[in-house]
Write an enzyme that holds these catalytic residues in place. Structure first.
Site, PDB file in Angstrom:
ATOM      1  N   GLU A 207      24.480 -39.365  -2.496  1.00 23.51           N
ATOM      2  CA  GLU A 207      24.437 -38.004  -3.784  1.00 23.51           C
ATOM      3  C   GLU A 207      22.814 -37.898  -3.558  1.00 23.51           C
ATOM      4  O   GLU A 207      22.288 -37.836  -4.249  1.00 23.51           O
ATOM      5  CB  GLU A 207      24.397 -38.638  -5.560  1.00 23.51           C
ATOM      6  CG  GLU A 207      26.098 -39.247  -5.471  1.00 23.51           C
ATOM      7  CD  GLU A 207      26.156 -39.283  -7.381  1.00 23.51           C
ATOM      8  OE1 GLU A 207      25.741 -39.162  -7.828  1.00 23.51           O
ATOM      9  OE2 GLU A 207      27.519 -39.893  -6.896  1.00 23.51           O
TER      10      GLU A 207
HETATM   11  C1  FAD Z   1      28.974 -44.903   2.262  1.00 25.57           C
HETATM   12  C2  FAD Z   1      29.016 -43.181   1.943  1.00 25.57           C
HETATM   13  C3  FAD Z   1      29.090 -42.800   1.130  1.00 25.57           C
HETATM   14  C4  FAD Z   1      29.446 -41.186   1.156  1.00 25.57           C
HETATM   15  N1  FAD Z   1      30.498 -40.851   0.273  1.00 25.57           N
HETATM   16  C5  FAD Z   1      30.417 -39.601  -0.435  1.00 25.57           C
HETATM   17  C6  FAD Z   1      31.872 -39.168  -1.101  1.00 25.57           C
HETATM   18  O1  FAD Z   1      32.563 -39.507  -1.479  1.00 25.57           O
HETATM   19  N2  FAD Z   1      31.947 -37.413  -0.714  1.00 25.57           N
HETATM   20  C7  FAD Z   1      30.841 -36.816   0.129  1.00 25.57           C
HETATM   21  O2  FAD Z   1      31.031 -35.445  -0.387  1.00 25.57           O
HETATM   22  N3  FAD Z   1      30.164 -37.599   0.572  1.00 25.57           N
HETATM   23  C8  FAD Z   1      30.284 -38.525   0.840  1.00 25.57           C
HETATM   24  N4  FAD Z   1      28.352 -38.986   1.247  1.00 25.57           N
HETATM   25  C9  FAD Z   1      27.620 -38.321   1.853  1.00 25.57           C
HETATM   26  C10 FAD Z   1      26.488 -38.108   1.498  1.00 25.57           C
HETATM   27  O3  FAD Z   1      26.463 -37.110   0.568  1.00 25.57           O
HETATM   28  C11 FAD Z   1      25.641 -38.181   2.761  1.00 25.57           C
HETATM   29  O4  FAD Z   1      25.678 -38.863   3.349  1.00 25.57           O
HETATM   30  C12 FAD Z   1      24.142 -36.934   2.642  1.00 25.57           C
HETATM   31  O5  FAD Z   1      24.058 -36.220   1.700  1.00 25.57           O
HETATM   32  C13 FAD Z   1      23.350 -36.671   3.563  1.00 25.57           C
HETATM   33  O6  FAD Z   1      23.084 -36.290   4.616  1.00 25.57           O
HETATM   34  P1  FAD Z   1      23.575 -36.968   6.280  1.00 25.57           P
HETATM   35  O7  FAD Z   1      24.247 -38.815   6.320  1.00 25.57           O
HETATM   36  O8  FAD Z   1      24.535 -36.569   7.295  1.00 25.57           O
HETATM   37  O9  FAD Z   1      22.178 -36.825   6.251  1.00 25.57           O
HETATM   38  P2  FAD Z   1      21.617 -36.081   7.010  1.00 25.57           P
HETATM   39  O10 FAD Z   1      21.561 -34.710   6.140  1.00 25.57           O
HETATM   40  O11 FAD Z   1      21.490 -36.112   8.477  1.00 25.57           O
HETATM   41  O12 FAD Z   1      20.023 -36.139   6.728  1.00 25.57           O
HETATM   42  C14 FAD Z   1      19.484 -36.968   7.633  1.00 25.57           C
HETATM   43  C15 FAD Z   1      17.577 -37.419   7.108  1.00 25.57           C
HETATM   44  O13 FAD Z   1      17.380 -35.822   7.149  1.00 25.57           O
HETATM   45  C16 FAD Z   1      16.399 -36.109   5.262  1.00 25.57           C
HETATM   46  N5  FAD Z   1      16.683 -34.786   5.143  1.00 25.57           N
HETATM   47  C17 FAD Z   1      17.850 -33.367   4.932  1.00 25.57           C
HETATM   48  N6  FAD Z   1      17.180 -32.496   5.291  1.00 25.57           N
HETATM   49  C18 FAD Z   1      16.091 -32.849   4.851  1.00 25.57           C
HETATM   50  C19 FAD Z   1      14.762 -32.008   3.954  1.00 25.57           C
HETATM   51  N7  FAD Z   1      14.847 -30.596   3.790  1.00 25.57           N
HETATM   52  N8  FAD Z   1      13.720 -32.308   3.815  1.00 25.57           N
HETATM   53  C20 FAD Z   1      13.563 -33.591   4.135  1.00 25.57           C
HETATM   54  N9  FAD Z   1      14.535 -34.278   4.535  1.00 25.57           N
HETATM   55  C21 FAD Z   1      15.417 -33.937   4.528  1.00 25.57           C
HETATM   56  C22 FAD Z   1      17.291 -36.756   4.647  1.00 25.57           C
HETATM   57  O14 FAD Z   1      16.995 -37.166   3.667  1.00 25.57           O
HETATM   58  C23 FAD Z   1      17.619 -38.002   5.758  1.00 25.57           C
HETATM   59  O15 FAD Z   1      16.647 -38.973   5.325  1.00 25.57           O
HETATM   60  C24 FAD Z   1      28.198 -40.588   1.314  1.00 25.57           C
HETATM   61  C25 FAD Z   1      27.678 -41.201   2.571  1.00 25.57           C
HETATM   62  C26 FAD Z   1      28.052 -42.111   2.499  1.00 25.57           C
HETATM   63  C27 FAD Z   1      27.358 -42.913   3.843  1.00 25.57           C
END
Ligand code: FAD
Length: 824
Positions: free
Chosen positions: A495
């Site tokens: 989220e």
């Molecule tokens: C266990 C689990 C359950 C989930 N459940 C759902 C679900 O039910 N439905 C759904 O749609 N999604 C779900 N998600 C997805 C979740 O919302 C995403 O994992 C999250 O949005 C982050 O995306 P990412 O993991 O690809 O990280 P990335 O986007 O690759 O980010 C990596 C890092 O970069 C940082 N970052 C990215 N952009 C910026 C910026 N502009 N400035 C500073 N820092 C930045 C982030 O904070 C993070 O620390 C789930 C994820 C997990 C792990």
């Protein structure tokens, strides 16, 4: 000279009190008249006054001479706002945080918000089905043996409508308040994080929430009763391999085409997606899907690219792959990927029907501002509260160097952090759900609590693990910490990952939404009618100027006087915190304007600066929530150490954010000048003292009002399968045993606090204690050993592939020895 001094003084007072331009003009004229009477003011001064007052007060003059050229410059430097950005910014509402942002919070408003309360029905649900499902759930079985909740627990959750807390009663749901949802989730989380997330997700952002807000009557009538009864299991799929934080960049598509649906040709969408990390996806029967909708043949209208759209897709349609699982950090709630290849569905599957095509982003951001304020902040709070309670109890029970480890100063520091953060987190969670229950969709607040309460929860679990040493490390049915510790990064990531939330969202949305004039200025640029645009800009920009001047004067005066004379709604030991927050609030407001004026659109890219401004806003929110809770609870003296700790820590953190902001300001000279202006005597706040840490740490290690406040509403029944409840019982047993032990030691001489059962027998036979006391010692010894011991396993029990393990063992034993024979 006297007139000039008086003018400056009166202007200062008027600015401090936020007087109107008319008042400024009137008071200036009166002082000039007095000056004329004293012979100090001549015609030249009156001429300057007439010109300035005339231009500022006569609207047509002001617009043509000042606002028109300013508007031209403003339009030139303002970056374009995309529809997506605009929707994100406009989503949700502002509430108490806007008061904090605007430099002059009205504390009575805060105190007047109602104290959250459970209805009789909600309380009965928490005391009944919630307790029962906690009793039924064994977290070790869930996380290690089944990698899932047991079938009985799944059935119980469905039967008792745990997935329908947000669904309205008319559709068969429970329609609980946000406060009730929060209390349910906190209780479940203490038993099992898998249980809490399984219940939390369908009640947060997803099909249920989206349908209730945007669904067509047919969609609501069909799906909501099925979701309420647990006949359909929902999930919501936005994230994919290429689009995580940047969710607006999803490559998944829907193309509007004619297709075959149940034997008829209908207008529909051909969908292709590749999603991952989707909670409940492996077992979902209905998939809330976000994709980008295209209409290349103009079958729906004249827009070829309609934008992000949300639809409900039954998961048994041809072309859908679903069912595989991810394994999120040994907290194995149902989570996995899903793909769709050329899946055809009618347009009526769009949530809200074809009219809502392209409205998905707005729908998501609006709903997120509510769900994000409930689920994760609640489970994070539960994690912090339980870490505090468990660590306090363990610190009293566990002895090293012949004393409870909690008496050692080194342990007091993390214990105090745990206590203060537990009180504060619960307070912030409560204030946030109060806002939601009042009908707010507080997008900035929900980002603040999502970030800070999950962050503090993770830090608290680290503190708790450190305090527990090896006891926290060895996994097994009796380990009540390690799964929470392992799973903490999940709450940090979902989220809106925390770094992103802190760097971009809290202040990015906060500055625009909470500032009284910035959004109005931005929107004036988009007004097509030039006259209207200018009038809107003029009104906003001149109010903005007055606002900025006021905050500057307030910041300077409050810094100069250390806020000693600023208003507070109370006169007890917490009054200084209100005063200092008046000061920090003015600082935040003033520095925001300076940052926006000097950096403009660049501020958006200066993430570290905006993160620090967001930190100040966040700390103000968290501290004010603490004070609100204390007030709601009747200002109990016994809880003051927790309140002091939380407030002092929050003010200190806010101050450090300001110091870092100014030390790193792009223009070092401006940074230094601002620092002198807002902190003329240097940085005023210090972190909680060792003495205060000691008080908080001690209160966590003693049964009483502090522990009661932190334990309220958690599942701590002493029963097998609930190690936290057993720890709580051990804590009580040990406290009762201590005075008996001391009595024995007084007679028999110094002894280690071990073998209490044998010591009891010896003391009984020496007539030092009574039979009941000896029994108590025996019980305490069982409790003590259970607390300090950890689980161990037969090697085969730890092997995931038991067959392979057995074969390997067999081969090892059967293989001829490769050892060389020993030489004689
Ligand atoms: C266990 C689990 C359950 C989930 N459940 C759902 C679900 O039910 N439905 C759904 O749609 N999604 C779900 N998600 C997805 C979740 O919302 C995403 O994992 C999250 O949005 C982050 O995306 P990412 O993991 O690809 O990280 P990335 O986007 O690759 O980010 C990596 C890092 O970069 C940082 N970052 C990215 N952009 C910026 C910026 N502009 N400035 C500073 N820092 C930045 C982030 O904070 C993070 O620390 C789930 C994820 C997990 C792990």
């Amino acid at each position: 000279m006297i007139t000039l001094l008086l003018l400056v003084l009166v202007w200062g007072v008027l600015a401090y009190r936020r007087a109107s331009l008319q008042r400024f003009t009137l008071f200036s004229a009166v002082l000039l008249l007095a000056g004329t009477f004293w012979g100090e003011v001549g015609a030249a001064s009156w001429l300057v006054f007439a010109v300035v007052a005339g231009v500022l007060n006569l609207l047509p003059l002001r617009i043509s001479l000042l606002s028109t050229p300013m508007f031209r410059v403003y339009k030139g430097i303002m970056p374009e706002m995309s529809t997506t950005e605009r929707e994100a910014i406009e989503a949700g509402t502002t509430w108490w945080e806007a008061e904090l942002f605007r430099g002059k919070p009205n504390w009575q408003t805060l105190h007047n918000y109602p104290r959250p309360q459970l209805s009789a029905e909600e309380q009965a649900f928490i005391d009944g089905p919630v307790d029962e499902v906690c009793r039924m759930t064994n977290d070790w079985e869930v996380t290690h043996e089944l990698a899932d909740l047991s079938p009985e627990v799944w059935a119980y959750l469905k039967e008792h409508k745990f997935f329908a807390m947000i669904i309205e009663k008319q559709y068969g749901g429970l329609e609980f308040s946000a406060y009730a949802q929060s209390r349910v989730l906190q209780k479940l989380c203490g038993t099992s994080a898998v249980l809490a997330s399984t219940v939390g997700v369908p009640n947060s952002l997803g099909p249920g929430e989206l349908l209730q807000h945007y669904g067509t009557p047919e969609q609501k009538d069909y799906y909501l009763p099925r979701l309420a009864a647990g006949e359909d299991i929902p999930c919501f799929a936005l994230t994919g391999p290429e689009a995580g934080s940047d969710a607006g960049a999803i490559p998944d598509t829907g193309v509007i085409v004619m297709g075959d649906w149940q034997g008829e040709q209908v207008l529909g969408m051909r969908l292709n997606w590749n999603k991952r990390y989707i909670t409940l996806a492996p077992i979902a029967t209905v998939l809330g899907l976000a994709f980008k909708l295209h209409d290349p043949d103009g079958l729906l209208g004249d827009k070829p690219h309609l934008g992000i759209t949300c639809a409900l897709i039954p998961t048994d349609l041809p072309g859908i792959t679903i069912g595989r699982r991810h394994l999120p950090l040994n907290v194995p709630f149902q989570n996995g990927p899903t793909q769709g290849k050329d899946v055809f569905v009618p347009l009526s599957f769009i949530i809200g029907g074809p009219d809502m095509a392209g409205q998905g982003w707005r729908m998501l951001t609006e709903c997120l501002s509510v769900g994000r304020g409930i689920t994760l902040p609640s489970t994070g709070t539960a994690g912090t509260r339980l870490s505090a309670l468990a660590s306090g109890a363990y610190s009293r029970i566990r002895r090293q160097f012949r004393m409870p480890i909690g008496k050692m100063e080194g342990i007091e520091a993390p214990l105090a952090r745990l206590g203060g953060n537990a009180y504060l987190s619960d307070a912030a969670s409560m204030l946030t759900v109060t806002g939601i229950d009042l009908g707010e969709k507080p997008s900035v607040i929900s980002a603040i609590v999502k970030y800070h309460l999950t962050h503090r929860s993770q830090q608290s679990l680290i503190d708790a693990m450190d305090i527990h040493g090896g006891k926290g490390i060895c996994l097994g049915p009796n380990n009540y910490l390690a799964r929470g510790y392992q799973g903490a990064p999940i709450a940090i990531t979902v989220e809106g990952a925390n770094i992103l939330t802190r760097s971009m969202i809290i202040y990015g949305q906060g500055a625009i939404r909470c500032h009284p004039y910035v959004l109005k200025e931005m929107l004036s640029v988009q007004e097509p009618d030039a006259q209207k645009a200018l009038a809107q800009f003029d009104a906003a920009v001149f109010s903005h100027l007055g606002f900025a001047i006021s905050n500057k004067v307030r910041s300077f005066w409050l810094g100069l006087t250390n806020a000693r004379f600023s208003s507070t709604p109370v006169s007890d030991a917490t009054a200084p915190y209100y005063r200092q927050m008046n000061r920090l609030s003015a600082n935040l407001s003033f520095l925001s304007d300076v940052a926006m004026a000097t950096l403009g659109g660049e501020l958006k890219r200066k993430e570290r600066l905006s993160a620090r401004l967001g930190d100040v806003l966040s700390q103000l929110y968290l501290v004010s929530a603490t004070l609100k809770r204390f007030n709601d609870e009747g200002r109990p003296e016994a809880l003051l150490p927790l309140v002091h700790w939380a407030c002092q820590d929050g003010l200190y953190q806010a101050q450090m954010a300001l110091v870092e902001l100014l030390d790193n300001f792009p223009s070092p000279i401006i940074g230094k000048l601002l620092k002198v202006l807002i902190m003329p005597w240097g940085a005023p706040f210090v972190p909680p003292s060792d003495r205060l840490d000691h008080k908080v740490a001690r209160s966590l290690q003693t049964s009483g009002p502090v522990r009661d406040a932190l334990a309220q509403g958690l599942y701590l029944s002493a029963e097998e399968g609930n190690p936290l409840g057993m720890l709580e019982q051990a804590f009580i047993d040990i406290q009762q045993a201590e005075p008996i032990f001391n009595k024995i030691v007084d007679v028999l001489g110094r002894r280690p606090f071990t073998g209490l059962d044998a010591l009891g027998v010896e003391a009984l036979s020496a007539d030092i204690i009574m039979k009941e006391e000896a029994d108590l010692l025996a019980r305490a010894e069982v409790s003590r050993l259970r607390t300090i011991n950890v689980d161990d396993f037969a090697p085969i029990d730890l092997a995931a592939n038991k067959e392979q393990f057995s074969n390997a063992l067999y081969n090892k034993n059967a293989a001829p020895s490769t050892k060389r024979p020993a030489k004689n």
